[in-house]
Scaffold this motif. Structure first.
Motif, PDB file in Angstrom:
ATOM      1  N   UNK A 121       0.859  -1.174   0.000  1.00 57.63           N
ATOM      2  CA  UNK A 121       0.000   0.000   0.000  1.00 57.63           C
ATOM      3  C   UNK A 121       0.899   1.229   0.000  1.00 57.63           C
ATOM      4  N   UNK A 122       0.777   2.063  -1.036  1.00 57.91           N
ATOM      5  CA  UNK A 122       1.616   3.260  -1.130  1.00 57.91           C
ATOM      6  C   UNK A 122       0.727   4.484  -1.267  1.00 57.91           C
ATOM      7  N   UNK A 123       1.188   5.590  -0.683  1.00 60.46           N
ATOM      8  CA  UNK A 123       0.425   6.825  -0.813  1.00 60.46           C
ATOM      9  C   UNK A 123       1.334   8.032  -0.685  1.00 60.46           C
ATOM     10  N   UNK A 124       0.868   9.100  -1.283  1.00 58.54           N
ATOM     11  CA  UNK A 124       1.470  10.415  -1.112  1.00 58.54           C
ATOM     12  C   UNK A 124       0.378  11.274  -0.502  1.00 58.54           C
ATOM     13  N   UNK A 125       0.744  12.076   0.489  1.00 59.38           N
ATOM     14  CA  UNK A 125      -0.269  12.859   1.195  1.00 59.38           C
ATOM     15  C   UNK A 125       0.318  14.172   1.672  1.00 59.38           C
ATOM     16  N   UNK A 126      -0.590  15.024   2.105  1.00 60.17           N
ATOM     17  CA  UNK A 126      -0.227  16.263   2.779  1.00 60.17           C
ATOM     18  C   UNK A 126      -0.747  16.130   4.201  1.00 60.17           C
ATOM     19  N   UNK A 127       0.125  16.354   5.171  1.00 59.20           N
ATOM     20  CA  UNK A 127      -0.265  16.187   6.567  1.00 59.20           C
ATOM     21  C   UNK A 127      -0.117  17.516   7.304  1.00 59.20           C
ATOM     22  N   UNK A 128      -1.121  17.812   8.104  1.00 59.65           N
ATOM     23  CA  UNK A 128      -1.101  18.980   8.989  1.00 59.65           C
ATOM     24  C   UNK A 128      -1.247  18.481  10.414  1.00 59.65           C
ATOM     25  N   UNK A 129      -0.409  19.000  11.293  1.00 63.58           N
ATOM     26  CA  UNK A 129      -0.457  18.589  12.693  1.00 63.58           C
ATOM     27  C   UNK A 129      -0.450  19.814  13.589  1.00 63.58           C
TER      28      UNK A 129
END
Length: 155
Positions: A121-129
């Motif tokens: 399972x592969x993904x590219x994402x934008x994460x905000x924390x």
């Protein structure tokens, strides 16, 4: 007039010290974000969830949930043999709020995970924390993970 010049001088001297402290806090948050993601990449459930506040919320897969639910799900899948094979961050940006006890970190993340059945399972994402400093430690209070759809032909 000399009192005004003295006051102005005091303010101008304090500004670089304030900026240096702010930069130091930003560096501290970036290091914490990297350690948080390293714990994730190492499948270290206790270390990874040690960065979360007890009442943190996360937004993954189109829904909001509390960290207790997420931890149970993650611990189960890791116990079944899932492993993170790639977890690469890029373009990390941190904005420290006045008071130096709250910060927002954003970045792009490329992950690849081997599922217990062997599927990849592969993904590219934008994460905000949202990070909050409490008791001398930075804790995640909110995470928003938004997957980025692959460009046509990259699937």
């Amino acid at each position: 007039m000399s009192k005004i010049l003295f006051a102005l001088s005091a303010v101008l001297v304090a500004l670089p010290a304030s900026a240096d402290h702010h930069a130091s806090t930003e560096t501290d948050v970036i290091e914490t974000v990297r350690a948080f993601n390293k714990a994730y990449a190492m499948n270290d459930v206790d270390a990874y969830f040690g960065y979360y506040a007890d009442d943190a919320e996360v937004y993954f897969d189109g829904r909001r949930r509390d960290v207790t639910e997420y931890r149970a799900e993650w611990a189960t899948i890791v116990a079944m043999g899932a492993t993170v094979e790639k977890n690469v961050l890029s373009d990390i940006r941190v904005r420290v709020m006045p008071g130096e006890a709250l910060a927002v970190a954003t970045y792009f993340i490329d992950t690849r995970m081997r599922m217990p059945n062997g599927d990849l399972s592969a993904s590219t994402a934008f994460e905000s924390e949202v990070w909050q400093k409490a008791g001398g430690e930075w804790k995640v209070v909110n995470v928003h993970y938004s997957a980025i759809a692959p460009e046509p032909g990259e699937e």
